[in-house]
Structures are given as structure tokens and as C-alpha cells.
Motif scaffolding. Structure first.
Motif, PDB file in Angstrom:
ATOM      1  N   ARG A 127       0.824  -1.202   0.000  1.00 16.26           N
ATOM      2  CA  ARG A 127       0.000   0.000   0.000  1.00 16.26           C
ATOM      3  C   ARG A 127       0.864   1.260   0.000  1.00 16.26           C
ATOM      4  N   GLU A 128       1.932   1.260   0.767  1.00 13.46           N
ATOM      5  CA  GLU A 128       2.794   2.436   0.800  1.00 13.46           C
ATOM      6  C   GLU A 128       3.448   2.678  -0.554  1.00 13.46           C
ATOM      7  N   GLU A 129       3.903   1.618  -1.216  1.00 10.99           N
ATOM      8  CA  GLU A 129       4.481   1.767  -2.555  1.00 10.99           C
ATOM      9  C   GLU A 129       3.443   2.295  -3.542  1.00 10.99           C
ATOM     10  N   SER A 130       2.243   1.747  -3.451  1.00 14.30           N
ATOM     11  CA  SER A 130       1.169   2.189  -4.334  1.00 14.30           C
ATOM     12  C   SER A 130       0.923   3.684  -4.182  1.00 14.30           C
ATOM     13  N   MET A 131       0.833   4.138  -2.953  1.00 15.04           N
ATOM     14  CA  MET A 131       0.547   5.549  -2.707  1.00 15.04           C
ATOM     15  C   MET A 131       1.700   6.448  -3.149  1.00 15.04           C
ATOM     16  N   ARG A 132       2.907   5.936  -3.116  1.00 18.50           N
ATOM     17  CA  ARG A 132       4.048   6.720  -3.593  1.00 18.50           C
ATOM     18  C   ARG A 132       4.089   6.792  -5.114  1.00 18.50           C
ATOM     19  N   LEU A 133       3.651   5.722  -5.776  1.00 17.61           N
ATOM     20  CA  LEU A 133       3.932   5.588  -7.198  1.00 17.61           C
ATOM     21  C   LEU A 133       2.861   6.186  -8.109  1.00 17.61           C
ATOM     22  N   HIS A 134       1.585   5.931  -7.815  1.00 15.91           N
ATOM     23  CA  HIS A 134       0.588   6.306  -8.826  1.00 15.91           C
ATOM     24  C   HIS A 134       0.146   7.761  -8.689  1.00 15.91           C
ATOM     25  N   VAL A 135      -0.554   8.231  -9.730  1.00 12.45           N
ATOM     26  CA  VAL A 135      -0.944   9.638  -9.816  1.00 12.45           C
ATOM     27  C   VAL A 135      -1.985   9.995  -8.763  1.00 12.45           C
ATOM     28  N   LYS A 136      -2.164  11.309  -8.559  1.00 11.19           N
ATOM     29  CA  LYS A 136      -3.143  11.843  -7.609  1.00 11.19           C
ATOM     30  C   LYS A 136      -4.106  12.797  -8.324  1.00 11.19           C
ATOM     31  N   ARG A 137      -5.117  13.256  -7.583  1.00 12.50           N
ATOM     32  CA  ARG A 137      -5.962  14.333  -8.092  1.00 12.50           C
ATOM     33  C   ARG A 137      -5.179  15.644  -8.044  1.00 12.50           C
ATOM     34  N   HIS A 138      -5.329  16.460  -9.088  1.00  8.91           N
ATOM     35  CA  HIS A 138      -4.600  17.730  -9.177  1.00  8.91           C
ATOM     36  C   HIS A 138      -5.064  18.737  -8.113  1.00  8.91           C
ATOM     37  N   PRO A 139      -4.145  19.290  -7.349  1.00  7.01           N
ATOM     38  CA  PRO A 139      -4.470  20.513  -6.615  1.00  7.01           C
ATOM     39  C   PRO A 139      -4.497  21.665  -7.624  1.00  7.01           C
ATOM     40  N   ILE A 140      -5.508  22.491  -7.561  1.00  4.32           N
ATOM     41  CA  ILE A 140      -5.617  23.616  -8.490  1.00  4.32           C
ATOM     42  C   ILE A 140      -5.884  24.892  -7.708  1.00  4.32           C
ATOM     43  N   ARG A 141      -5.139  25.928  -8.061  1.00  4.19           N
ATOM     44  CA  ARG A 141      -5.381  27.278  -7.527  1.00  4.19           C
ATOM     45  C   ARG A 141      -6.204  28.026  -8.563  1.00  4.19           C
ATOM     46  N   MET A 142      -7.377  28.523  -8.151  1.00  2.00           N
ATOM     47  CA  MET A 142      -8.318  29.137  -9.080  1.00  2.00           C
ATOM     48  C   MET A 142      -8.652  30.554  -8.639  1.00  2.00           C
ATOM     49  N   HIS A 143      -8.204  31.509  -9.404  1.00  2.00           N
ATOM     50  CA  HIS A 143      -8.539  32.914  -9.176  1.00  2.00           C
ATOM     51  C   HIS A 143      -9.683  33.254 -10.127  1.00  2.00           C
ATOM     52  N   VAL A 144     -10.875  33.475  -9.556  1.00  2.25           N
ATOM     53  CA  VAL A 144     -12.070  33.601 -10.384  1.00  2.25           C
ATOM     54  C   VAL A 144     -12.858  34.848  -9.976  1.00  2.25           C
ATOM     55  N   LYS A 145     -13.400  35.508 -11.008  1.00  2.00           N
ATOM     56  CA  LYS A 145     -14.219  36.706 -10.819  1.00  2.00           C
ATOM     57  C   LYS A 145     -15.497  36.523 -11.634  1.00  2.00           C
ATOM     58  N   VAL A 146     -16.661  36.758 -11.029  1.00  2.00           N
ATOM     59  CA  VAL A 146     -17.932  36.637 -11.742  1.00  2.00           C
ATOM     60  C   VAL A 146     -18.803  37.849 -11.431  1.00  2.00           C
ATOM     61  N   GLY A 147     -19.704  38.142 -12.365  1.00  2.00           N
ATOM     62  CA  GLY A 147     -20.599  39.273 -12.178  1.00  2.00           C
ATOM     63  C   GLY A 147     -22.022  38.928 -12.547  1.00  2.00           C
ATOM     64  N   CYS A 148     -22.957  39.768 -12.104  1.00  2.00           N
ATOM     65  CA  CYS A 148     -24.366  39.613 -12.458  1.00  2.00           C
ATOM     66  C   CYS A 148     -25.017  40.988 -12.497  1.00  2.00           C
ATOM     67  N   ASP A 149     -26.213  41.061 -13.075  1.00  2.00           N
ATOM     68  CA  ASP A 149     -26.935  42.325 -13.100  1.00  2.00           C
ATOM     69  C   ASP A 149     -27.742  42.479 -11.809  1.00  2.00           C
TER      70      ASP A 149
END
Length: 890
Positions: A447-469
Motif C-alpha cells: 500500500r505504501e508503494e502504491s501511494m508513492r507511485l501512482h498519480v493523484k488528483r490535481h491541486p488547483i489554484r483558481m482565481h475567479v471573478k464573476v458578475g451579475c446584473d
């Protein structure tokens, strides 16, 4: 009864142990430090206890009965079993075996099946001691168990049904019709429940040796020297395989070839899961000991772990072409102008975390030479658990420098994947070991080898701006996203492309300006994981819509109803949604529950089905009549618990009118059915479309008066292709980026103590092919989404993994789950078979923001990062001493 391979490692003193095993007396000499799990599996060939995490005692897959009590066999040393009685599922009375298999099958209490034998043992023990358990009793009994697929709902149902049956209640007749819409039993369900199905690690062949990897000690270091002297000195070690042994291409990759199967002397490691060498030995324990004894001399270097710093001009280059893997951009209308003219604008930075897939079956591969020369093998058969056996075949042949025809790959239905088994993990190295040694080689990661070796979910930094009327109608969106790609490309460019393409959520924005980047670092690689970028994007957009609602004076439901996409509207990618879909119906379905709850959060979701964005989506299948009572369905896609094989059978039954008992399903490379990875929620749609095509050809022969017996030896091919999609951002008049989409609205309800107590998931599924499996998919998705929101975090600091054990990742257990209510909406897509839409990923796209909204109602905090561990809801999961405390007014 005697063990098949008694003995000890490194000459340790053996201890004679006598115990009862499945009713027979066992006497053997064992290394007293070996676990009961090792002895059961390796010495007696009993495979129902599965090894999901040994020796961490965290998953429950290895549960057996010891003196009538359910125990984790990976936590028991064999020396402590003296005089005791051990019973595995193989030794349970046949009446109970049949009952437990039937109950789990009927309720849909399994998906990939890997964890289920342990749950079945636990259920039998519980019902023996408590013939009438409540649901709370069952949840408490399952505390030592993990399931990543089901969300536990149907497992609890299965044990409750078993208890009622034991008390004399009769089981209802099962739905054996097998057509589209029926609740046909999952293909091979009973084998999975009883642990009789052989996953790769359960397989053995004569003369088999074992492989084990030596992984990098540092996220970034120059490998100066690899010395195998100490490892080769161990008796029973046959070979140490390194980069020098690779005759073909050492660098592999699904899209970008940048991932070495071995790091060579004179090269830098890029993360702590890089493979330096493989040891091949007589036993698994010996191979792992040999791998530990491979000495590696490094020149340690400072790892680059911040994607924003990795983009600086003077940053070290992780790959020769630099640290920027990709940029995805979408621009429609004038977002800057639209935002400037908006009555309300909100802006924030949202961040998400690394997530471990935590499939219960660690990576395993078995490679068997099918032809040999004096220098090793010159043809191989590979047993793979990967999500794309044709990609495995191509890449393995490339590594060996062989024509692809010399490599055959057979899918062994795996114990969960969720995107984490798209990339090759150990298939290339294991194949090379078998090729150079000329003998079968099996490698199973710890299990430890597995967790070291395979891919993960991406951490993403999201700077977002939205508007409405002023009335709350959305006007424009501006977003900049940076995703931590980790060490290798995997499918990261596509994940960040998907995050950009879903940045608006399922809402109608007239103007957008979006850019996302995938950036290399020395962190673990990130790749495909359920949701594929849409989850991260949903957290940002849904949170901002809540802020706009507060500005305008609307509640969360009203602002969404005002702005959701409807038929004819344009999605974020520029695609006009010209086919009917049921997003509005899902929103209406939850209206009363949301508006009547004291603390409720709401979020909507959209998720593409099919890869699209200019790439073809292919489905290929064959039906071969092998006997009057046996028709084999072959598909190019992978069964990994989602029920693909069952869907294929139901499609064949629907089209031919034949009994489902005639059909079996499989995936291998014996027939060229290459249609790419099982990804992007497309297995049901494309798999069913291709089987439908083949089955209609069979139906035509049957209609012409021929019988199945007449057709023995006949093969029918089926094909489907969606080739019209446009690349993201393409300058075309009417872009169509995807074949179809899934839609959902979800509501999280928090009680007065701050705990998530109820969760409602309303989904437009197009058509429910198998309602039982469909429900299980959504319940499992909600489970994963709740963990994403509240507790799960794969912590990486300085490129080093700080959560190396299963328990560290805080995956939700059965007693953590709230009540989950499903609302199934069926608005068929006229272009897909039976109107189906994929549901494998959409189920957790809106989950985290729905929870965030409920928590904000409860405590007034607008949270901008995941997981939300500062919340009372998270403390209810993470703190064993937590007790409900009604909220008091400030």
C-alpha cells in the motif's frame, strides 16, 4: 492439512504452530513474524482474505473468523494463532455462503468487489451474535472496513437482508429479465462476494518468481550510482533489473512520453515514486528484502514544489522543454467589459488539495512468457488491471523494443481505479523482468508503494471573478487556474483543459475569459481522477454564485434557477446544447428540501461524457458464439467495478431477446478492439453503442431463422464513433466539444450540531440501464465527494509524502455517512444508445460546494480551500471523541 511452502526468511527460527483451519487441523513450521494473512494466502492458497493494506490493518479486506470473531488477519502474527480456530469464506458452511452471496448480489452491495469478502465475513459474525441488528449496529460493525466504490448504503442493505433471511424471511424474486432498465444481477457478483474471483495478486502459475521495486529516496536527486551487490548476495534472488536492461524505449506516457520506467545513473529523480530498480526473487518477501538492499548513491538537490515558482524564468527545468506542460484558454465575448458593467462582482481565490485514489486493490501485474529463447522470453502474455489494455500493450512492446504482436494483454477486472490506473504503473517493469529472466514474474505493490507511485488528483489554484446584473442574471466570468502537474504529464493537460471547460459550471454566461495551466513540479504526478478537473472548477464557481446570491438578495435555489443552462444555451466551451437534458428537472426535484431546511447548501453540476475536444470517441465490441449456450462479448473498455460488463450483457439481451445467462463478457487484446482508455464517463455510452451494433447483426441472423447452435463459431463486430468534436478554443462557427453531458443538482443539509445529516442527489442520467448499479455509482460518488469536501487530504511537503498510510488520508467510513437520498431523472439524449448519459463522475462534481454552502449557512464562514477541516462537520469525522452539541446563539 499442511502448508505448501513452510519456511522462514533469512533463516529465522521457525515455530511449530497448530490450529484449526476451515475445520481441519493444521500443523506447520512458520516464521512467527509472518502474519496470518500471509500464511493463509501463500501457504494454503486461500484467496478470499484480500491484501489491501498489510500490515496497516486499515481496510478490513483481510477479515477472517478467529474463534468465531471477525479479526483482521494482517494484524495477527501466525505465532499467536496456536490452538485457535480460523475460518475463511472458503470454509463457511455452504448454506451461509449461498446466502451471503445472494444478499450482497440482490442489494447491489458490491462494485469492484475487492473489499466485499471481508465485509461478508464481518456481516456473518454480526448476524451470528445479533440476529436482528439495526442499521446503526451494522454501521458500527463496519468501522474497521473501507469501501471506495459503494458509499456503504447497499452493503448495509445486504447485511440487513441477510439478517432477515436468517430469521426466516424469504427473499423477493430477483429481476432476471436482463433487458435495459432491469435490475439484472451484476456479472460474476457471487464470485466477487465470496472472494472466489481471482484478482491479479490472487493468480499463480508454475515457476513464478516475484518482483519488487526500489523507489527513489528523494523527490529530486542526481542518481550517481546503483549498487546491487548486497541484494544479489541473498540466496533466492535471481536478478536486479535497472535502466541498463531496457532494450527499447525507457520513456513512456499516454499522451506525452516523459515518464521513465527506470531512472538511470546520471539522471535526476523527479519524485519519490520514481523506480530505480526491480528485484526478482523466489518469494515476494525475499524480493522486497532484496529491493531494500539495493544501495543508491545520490546527490540530493532542492525540489521544486510550488507550481507558481516553477513558472519563474530562473526555475530549474524538471523536463528539458521546461515546466509548463500546457495552457488551455477559452474566450467568448468581452468578459472585461461585461464585468465592468455588472451591478455586482465577486472575486476570490479557491484552492483544492491532492487526493489519493485509494482503490482497495493495490497495483499488481503478472507476466507469463509464451515463447522463450536461450536469452529469455520473446513473447509475453500480460495480466493487467489497467484501465486501457491496448495502451498497456503498445507501451510494453515499446519498452521491450518488440513488435506489438509479441505482447498480448488480458484485463483482469480490477479492485477499483477511479482514473488512477490509466497510466502504466508496474506493467512495463514486470514485463521486462519476465522477458530478461525468461520466467513468469508477478509484482504486487505494498500500500505504501502504491501511494508513492501512482498519480493523484490535481491541486488547483483558481482565481475567479464573476458578475451579475441587478436581478441576479450572470454577465461574465474571468478565471485563471494553475494546476500542480507533479513530476510527469500523465493526462494532466487534459485535466486542466477540462477544468477550464467547466469553469462556468452549468450556467449561462454570455462572456468568459478563462486560462488554465498545467505545471510540472517535483511533487507526485497528478492525472485522471473521478471528475477530471470539473470537481475543482465546481468548488469555485458554485461558491461565487452563493456570494452573488447574497449580494442580490436571492437564495441559492432561486439564483441557480434563474441562470442554469437550458436547451439552446451555450456552455462554457462554446458548445450550444441543442439536445434535450434534465438539469432544470433536477433543480426542481430538490427545491422543497432545500428551502425548508434550516442549514442547507445547494450546487449544480455538469460533466462531459466522452473525451471530445477534438479527439475521437470510439466504441468497439465483438460477439462470438462459442457454444450453443455461450456467447462471449468482448469490449475494448475496462470493467473496474462500475458495471460495464453487466451493461454490455443487458445491451445484448435487449437487442437479441436472448437470455442473459448465455452471455459472458471480457476484455483482452486477442481481438483488435482498441478504443482507448476507460475514462471520461464514456464506458456505458460507447460500450453499449458498440455492443448494440454487434448484437443487431446477430439479431438479423436469428430473425432469418438461424439458431444460436447454427451460429457457433460466428463473430459479429460492432463499432461506434463520435468524430465531430472540436478542439477547445477552436475558431469554428458552431463548436461541439463533447458528445453528451451528465447533469445534477445536490443538496447538503447540516443538523443543529453542524454535522452533515442528510444529502440529496438529483441526477439526469438519460436512461437508467440498471437502476441498482446506477444508484450504487451515485452513492459511491457522493461518498467520495464528501471526503473531498471535509476530510481527505494527501499531504505533500517539500515533495515528501506526509500521509503515507491508509488511515492518514481520512477516507470516510460507513458510520461517517449521512442519509443519502437519490432522485433519478431520465431525459434521454437522442444521440446515444437508449438515451444514456455517463454517471461515473458527475456524482461528486457538485458535492463539495453543496457542503460548503450548508456549512456557511451554519457558521457564517465562506470557505475557500478544501478540505474544510475547520468545520464542525469535519470534526465529526476526524475526532473520535466528537459528540453532537446543539448550536447556541452567539
Amino acid at each position: 492439512m499442511t502448508p505448501s511452502s513452510p519456511g522462514t526468511l533469512d533463516g529465522a527460527a521457525a515455530q511449530t504452530v497448530s490450529f484449526q483451519l476451515n475445520g481441519q487441523t493444521v500443523v506447520g513450521a512458520f516464521d512467527p513474524e509472518r502474519t496470518l494473512l500471509e500464511v493463509l494466502r501463500e501457504d494454503f492458497g486461500l484467496i478470499s482474505p484480500k491484501n489491501g493494506c498489510a500490515p496497516q490493518a486499515a481496510c478490513g479486506c483481510c477479515t477472517v473468523l478467529v474463534d468465531g470473531k471477525a479479526k483482521l488477519s494482517c494484524a495477527l502474527k501466525i505465532g499467536k494463532i496456536e490452538g485457535k480456530s480460523v475460518v475463511t469464506l472458503e470454509g463457511v458452511p455452504e448454506e451461509d455462503r449461498a446466502l451471503v452471496a445472494e444478499c450482497f448480489t440482490r442489494t447491489g452491495g458490491l462494485q469492484c468487489g475487492f473489499c466485499i469478502p471481508g465485509m461478508a465475513v464481518r456481516g456473518l459474525a454480526l448476524v451470528e451474535s445479533n440476529p436482528a441488528p439495526t442499521r446503526e449496529d451494522i454501521l458500527n460493525a463496519l468501522k474497521q472496513h473501507l469501501c471506495r466504490c459503494t458509499g456503504y448504503v447497499k452493503i448495509v442493505d445486504a447485511i440487513a437482508l441477510m439478517a432477515r433471511a436468517k430469521r426466516g424471511e424469504s427473499l423477493d424474486a430477483n429481476d432476471a429479465d436482463g433487458r435495459i432498465g432491469s435490475r439484472l444481477d451484476r456479472f460474476r457478483a457471487r464470485q466477487f462476494v465470496l472472494g472466489d474471483w481471482k484478482y491479479v495478486d490472487d493468480m499463480t502459475v508454475p515457476g513464478m518468481k516475484f518482483g519488487a521495486p526500489r523507489l527513489s529516496d528523494h523527490p529530486r536527486a542526481l542518481v550517481k550510482r546503483i549498487d546491487a551487490t548486497r541484494a544479489l548476495a541473498l540466496p533466492g534472488v535471481h536478478r536486479i533489473v535497472t535502466a541498463r536492461d531496457v532494450p527499447g524505449d525507457r520513456i513512456v506516457g499516454l499522451i506525452v512520453k516523459d515518464w521513465p520506467i527506470f531512472v538511470a545513473e546520471g539522471e535526476e529523480t523527479r519524485y519519490v515514486g520514481d523506480v530505480i530498480a526491480f528485484a526478482v526473487a523466489d518469494t515476494q518477501q525475499l524480493a522486497r528484502r532484496a529491493a531494500e538492499l539495493i544501495d543508491v548513491e545520490y546527490e540530493v538537490r532542492e525540489p521544486l514544489v510550488d507550481p507558481e515558482k516553477a513558472l519563474e524564468p530562473d526555475a530549474p527545468k524538471i523536463h528539458p522543454k521546461g515546466n509548463l506542460l500546457s495552457i488551455s484558454a477559452i474566450r467568448r465575448g468581452d468578459a472585461e467589459k461585461a464585468l465592468a458593467a455588472s451591478a455586482h462582482v465577486v472575486e476570490n481565490v479557491y484552492t483544492t488539495q491532492f487526493i489519493e485514489h485509494m482503490f482497495l486493490e493495490p497495483e499488481a501485474c503478472l507476466v507469463v512468457p509464451t515463447s522463450a529463447t536461450g536469452n529469455g522470453a520473446d513473447a509475453l502474455h500480460v495480466f493487467s488491471q489497467g484501465q486501457g489494455v491496448f495502451d498497456d500493450k503498445r507501451q510494453i512492446a515499446s519498452v521491450l523494443g518488440w513488435d506489438a504482436e509479441r505482447v498480448s494483454v488480458e484485463l483482469v477486472s480490477n479492485g477499483g481505479a477511479f482514473g488512477g490506473k490509466e497510466d502504466m504503473s508496474i506493467q512495463g517493469q514486470t514485463a521486462l523482468c519476465a522477458a530478461v529472466c525468461g520466467v513468469p514474474v508477478k509484482c504486487t505493490l505494498t500500500r505504501e508503494e502504491s501511494m508513492r507511485l501512482h498519480v493523484k488528483r490535481h491541486p488547483i489554484r483558481m482565481h475567479v471573478k464573476v458578475g451579475c446584473d441587478a436581478e441576479g442574471r450572470l454577465t461574465g466570468l474571468w478565471a485563471r487556474m494553475i494546476g500542480d502537474k507533479g513530476a510527469y504529464a500523465s493526462v494532466g493537460a487534459k485535466v486542466l483543459e477540462r477544468a477550464a471547460g467547466h469553469a462556468t459550471g452549468p450556467y449561462n454566461f454570455p462572456a468568459v475569459d478563462i486560462e488554465s495551466k498545467a505545471v510540472y513540479t517535483n511533487n507526485p504526478p497528478c492525472g485522471a481522477m473521478r471528475g477530471f478537473g470539473a470537481n475543482q472548477a465546481a468548488f469555485a464557481i458554485e461558491s461565487l454564485i452563493n456570494l452573488l446570491a447574497a449580494r442580490v438578495g436571492l437564495d441559492g435555489w432561486d439564483i441557480r434557477f434563474k441562470n442554469i443552462l437550458r436547451q439552446g444555451d451555450t456552455f462554457c466551451t462554446g458548445q450550444r446544447l441543442d439536445k434535450p437534458f434534465g438539469l432544470e428537472q433536477t433543480l426542481l426535484a430538490v427545491k422543497d428540501a432545500y428551502k425548508s431546511a434550516k442549514y442547507a447548501g445547494i450546487a449544480c453540476g455538469i460533466k462531459n461524457v466522452g473525451i471530445g475536444n477534438g479527439m475521437p470517441d470510439l466504441g468497439k465490441a465483438s460477439l462470438r458464439i462459442e457454444a450453443p449456450d455461450r456467447i462471449v462479448i468482448r469490449t475494448g473498455f475496462t470493467e473496474m467495478g462500475q458495471g460495464l460488463f453487466t451493461v454490455c450483457i443487458q445491451t445484448a439481451v435487449e437487442e437479441t431477446g436472448l437470455s442473459p445467462e448465455l452471455f459472458v463478457a471480457t476484455t483482452d487484446t486477442a481481438v483488435d478492439l482498441n478504443c482507448g482508455q476507460t475514462t471520461a464517463s464514456r464506458g456505458t455510452v460507447l460500450g453499449a453503442a458498440s455492443v448494440q451494433d454487434a448484437a443487431r447483426k446477430l439479431r438479423a441472423d436469428l430473425d432469418a431463422g438461424r439458431t444460436v447452435a447454427d451460429l457457433v463459431g460466428t463473430e459479429y463486430r460492432g463499432d461506434y464513433a463520435c468524430t465531430y468534436t472540436s478542439k477547445l478554443g477552436a475558431d469554428v462557427e458552431d463548436p461541439k466539444t463533447h458528445l453528451t453531458y451528465g447533469f445534477a443538482t445536490q443538496v447538503a443539509i447540516v443538523d443543529d450540531s453542524g454535522r452533515v445529516a442528510r444529502f440529496i442527489a438529483a441526477h439526469d442520467v438519460g436512461r437508467a440501464v440498471n437502476p441498482t448499479m446506477l444508484e450504487g455509482q451515485i452513492e459511491g460518488s457522493v461518498h467520495m465527494g464528501l471526503g473531498y469536501a471535509l476530510s481527505e487530504n494527501f499531504v505533500v511537503e517539500g515533495g515528501e509524502i506526509k500521509t503515507p498510510r491508509m488511515r492518514d488520508c481520512n477516507v470516510l467510513r460507513a458510520h461517517h455517512m449521512p442519509e443519502v437520498e437519490l432522485v433519478i431523472v431520465e431525459v434521454p439524449d437522442p444521440e446515444t444508445p437508449y438515451g444514456t448519459r455517463g454517471v461515473g463522475e458527475i456524482g461528486l462534481v457538485p458535492t463539495a460546494p453543496a457542503v460548503a454552502g450548508a456549512l456557511e449557512k451554519f457558521d457564517g464562514k465562506h470557505r475557500t480551500s478544501l478540505p474544510m477541516t475547520d468545520s464542525e462537520a469535519a470534526r465529526a469525522i476526524l475526532d473520535p471523541a466528537w459528540k453532537p452539541r446543539p448550536r447556541t446563539k452567539d
